[in-house]
Scaffold this active site. Structure first.
Site, PDB file in Angstrom:
ATOM      1  N   ARG A 103      31.472 -24.936 -64.363  1.00 40.61           N
ATOM      2  CA  ARG A 103      31.856 -26.184 -64.546  1.00 40.61           C
ATOM      3  C   ARG A 103      33.017 -26.106 -65.578  1.00 40.61           C
ATOM      4  NH1 ARG A 103      28.661 -31.956 -64.797  1.00 40.61           N
ATOM      5  NH2 ARG A 103      29.009 -31.464 -62.652  1.00 40.61           N
ATOM      6  N   HIS A 130      34.794 -31.175 -56.496  1.00 44.93           N
ATOM      7  CA  HIS A 130      33.334 -31.123 -56.838  1.00 44.93           C
ATOM      8  C   HIS A 130      32.549 -30.851 -55.625  1.00 44.93           C
ATOM      9  CE1 HIS A 130      29.656 -31.199 -58.925  1.00 44.93           C
ATOM     10  NE2 HIS A 130      29.520 -32.665 -59.070  1.00 44.93           N
ATOM     11  N   GLN A 133      28.676 -31.188 -54.769  1.00 46.91           N
ATOM     12  CA  GLN A 133      28.306 -32.572 -54.543  1.00 46.91           C
ATOM     13  C   GLN A 133      28.589 -33.092 -53.257  1.00 46.91           C
ATOM     14  OE1 GLN A 133      27.297 -34.879 -57.291  1.00 46.91           O
ATOM     15  NE2 GLN A 133      26.684 -35.933 -55.441  1.00 46.91           N
ATOM     16  N   ASP A 220      32.047 -43.761 -57.700  1.00 44.89           N
ATOM     17  CA  ASP A 220      31.807 -42.820 -58.949  1.00 44.89           C
ATOM     18  C   ASP A 220      32.494 -43.570 -60.099  1.00 44.89           C
ATOM     19  OD1 ASP A 220      31.696 -40.545 -60.442  1.00 44.89           O
ATOM     20  OD2 ASP A 220      33.413 -39.420 -59.620  1.00 44.89           O
ATOM     21  N   CYS A 260      27.479 -39.983 -56.876  1.00 40.04           N
ATOM     22  CA  CYS A 260      27.279 -38.728 -57.403  1.00 40.04           C
ATOM     23  C   CYS A 260      26.309 -38.843 -58.740  1.00 40.04           C
ATOM     24  CB  CYS A 260      28.342 -38.076 -57.645  1.00 40.04           C
ATOM     25  SG  CYS A 260      29.503 -38.580 -58.877  1.00 40.04           S
ATOM     26  N   ARG A 288      21.141 -31.960 -53.724  1.00 44.40           N
ATOM     27  CA  ARG A 288      21.997 -31.124 -54.532  1.00 44.40           C
ATOM     28  C   ARG A 288      21.285 -29.767 -54.773  1.00 44.40           C
ATOM     29  NH1 ARG A 288      25.802 -32.544 -58.546  1.00 44.40           N
ATOM     30  NH2 ARG A 288      26.143 -30.259 -58.419  1.00 44.40           N
TER      31      ARG A 288
HETATM   32  N1   CP Z   1      26.627 -35.315 -60.011  1.00 48.10           N
HETATM   33  C1   CP Z   1      26.735 -34.339 -60.793  1.00 48.10           C
HETATM   34  O1   CP Z   1      27.302 -33.271 -60.954  1.00 48.10           O
HETATM   35  O2   CP Z   1      25.886 -34.730 -61.967  1.00 48.10           O
HETATM   36  P1   CP Z   1      25.796 -33.870 -63.541  1.00 48.10           P
HETATM   37  O3   CP Z   1      27.201 -34.066 -64.166  1.00 48.10           O
HETATM   38  O4   CP Z   1      24.714 -34.295 -64.091  1.00 48.10           O
HETATM   39  O5   CP Z   1      25.616 -32.531 -63.038  1.00 48.10           O
HETATM   40  N1  NVA Z   2      34.190 -37.559 -61.739  1.00 47.26           N
HETATM   41  C1  NVA Z   2      32.979 -37.429 -62.453  1.00 47.26           C
HETATM   42  C2  NVA Z   2      31.935 -36.831 -61.761  1.00 47.26           C
HETATM   43  C3  NVA Z   2      30.673 -36.365 -62.405  1.00 47.26           C
HETATM   44  C4  NVA Z   2      29.568 -35.719 -61.858  1.00 47.26           C
HETATM   45  C5  NVA Z   2      33.540 -36.443 -63.340  1.00 47.26           C
HETATM   46  O1  NVA Z   2      34.371 -35.456 -63.525  1.00 47.26           O
HETATM   47  O2  NVA Z   2      33.099 -36.614 -64.653  1.00 47.26           O
END
Ligand code: CP
Ligand code: NVA
Length: 304
Positions: A103, A130, A133, A220, A260, A288
């Site tokens: 990530r 993502h 997700q 989101d 999400c 997930r």
């Molecule tokens: N939706 C998602 O990716 O959640 P986290 O940021 O908690 O991993």
């Molecule tokens: N768009 C959000 C998603 C988090 C799971 C971010 O990137 O923070």
């Protein structure tokens, strides 16, 4: 199946459906106590440059359920945080682990990792996509509506990483998608270029228009991770882009709501709509686990 999962833009419809079908099987097996230790003795290195609840816990428990082991590696504690190059970190991790989940910020970072590591690399969220997700989201939509083909998804809010992947996943799987963003917050240009090929894609500035006859409504946060400085400006710019009871009146009677998570109640979604649709939102979070177990099994079971 390809070596890596870096973005949904890389996948074919057949590959996505293969993941979803294995994910359904993984969920069934877990529910019924059927052993599915497909990654016995394998290790996943998980590198996080941003915070996470769902991604971390679902990958870690998923790996355990598959008979493997997952290492949580915060980039702040790795030498990468002190400037060790990606090409060295990737080659070192590939000597210990069987897969890498990362990530991070730029998409080029996961793409570079995949170039240097001769083991599968999975995108656990970048600023661009993502993919894990959206695999869970597609699985959830299919569970509620029995199919994906021909359904309509409405995405209301920021044209961010989640929106980018949702557009790609929805179009590849035969759904219509209508995206409503404020001006200046449109999805990435590469995604719009991809979406141009489909007459099932619509980009508008009016949430009510996007929500018309939708089977699933998705939203989101307005300020993604790394954009915290813009949060106050965005609250003003996204005025009117909230998923609320009034907006939901435009959708089909059996429409579901997806988020999400994490969610900011009374910003992108009201607490009322969130709680009314808590079952689909938390099924989505659960999925997930199953979707990522499918991805890991497909990518990693042949390694080493
Ligand atoms: N939706 C998602 O990716 O959640 P986290 O940021 O908690 O991993
Ligand atoms: N768009 C959000 C998603 C988090 C799971 C971010 O990137 O923070």
């Amino acid at each position: 199946m390809k070596k890596n999962l870096l973005k949904l833009l890389d996948l074919t419809k057949e590959e996505i459906l293969e993941i979803l079908s294995l994910a359904d099987q993984m969920k069934y097996n877990l529910r019924h106590g059927i052993a599915h230790r497909e990654l016995e003795g394998k290790t996943l290195a998980m590198i996080f440059e941003k915070a996470s609840t769902r991604t971390r816990v679902s990958f870690e428990t998923g790996m355990y359920q598959l008979g493997g082991y997952a290492l949580f590696l915060s980039s702040a504690d790795l030498q990468i945080g002190r400037g060790e190059p990606i090409q060295d970190t990737a080659r070192v991790l590939a000597r210990y682990a069987d897969g890498i989940m990362m990530r991070t910020f730029g998409q080029s970072i996961v793409e570079d990792f995949a170039k240097w590591a001769d083991i599968p690399v999975i995108n656990g969220l970048t600023d661009f996509e993502h993919p894990c997700q959206i695999l869970a989201d597609l699985m959830t939509i299919r569970e509620y509506h029995g199919t994906l083909e021909g359904l309509k998804v409405a995405y209301i809010g920021d044209g961010n990483n989640v929106c980018n992947s949702l557009i790609v996943g929805s179009l590849i799987c035969g759904m219509k998608i209508s995206v409503a963003t404020p001006k200046g917050y449109e999805p990435h240009k590469d995604i719009l270029e991809f979406a141009k090929k489909y007459d099932t894609f619509e980009l508008v500035n009016c949430p009510t228009q996007a929500a018309q006859k939708a089977d699933a409504v998705y939203t989101d946060v307005w300020a993604s991770m790394g954009m915290e400085d813009e949060a106050n400006k965005r609250i003003k710019d996204f005025d009117g882009f909230q998923v609320n009871a009034e907006l939901m009146k435009q959708t089909n009677a059996n429409s579901i709501v997806l988020h999400c998570l994490p969610a900011h109640r009374e910003e992108e979604i009201t607490a009322e709509v969130f709680e009314q649709h808590a079952s689909s939102i938390f099924d989505e979070a659960e999925n997930r686990l199953h979707a990522q177990k499918a991805v890991m099994a497909l990518l990693m079971r042949g390694e080493k």
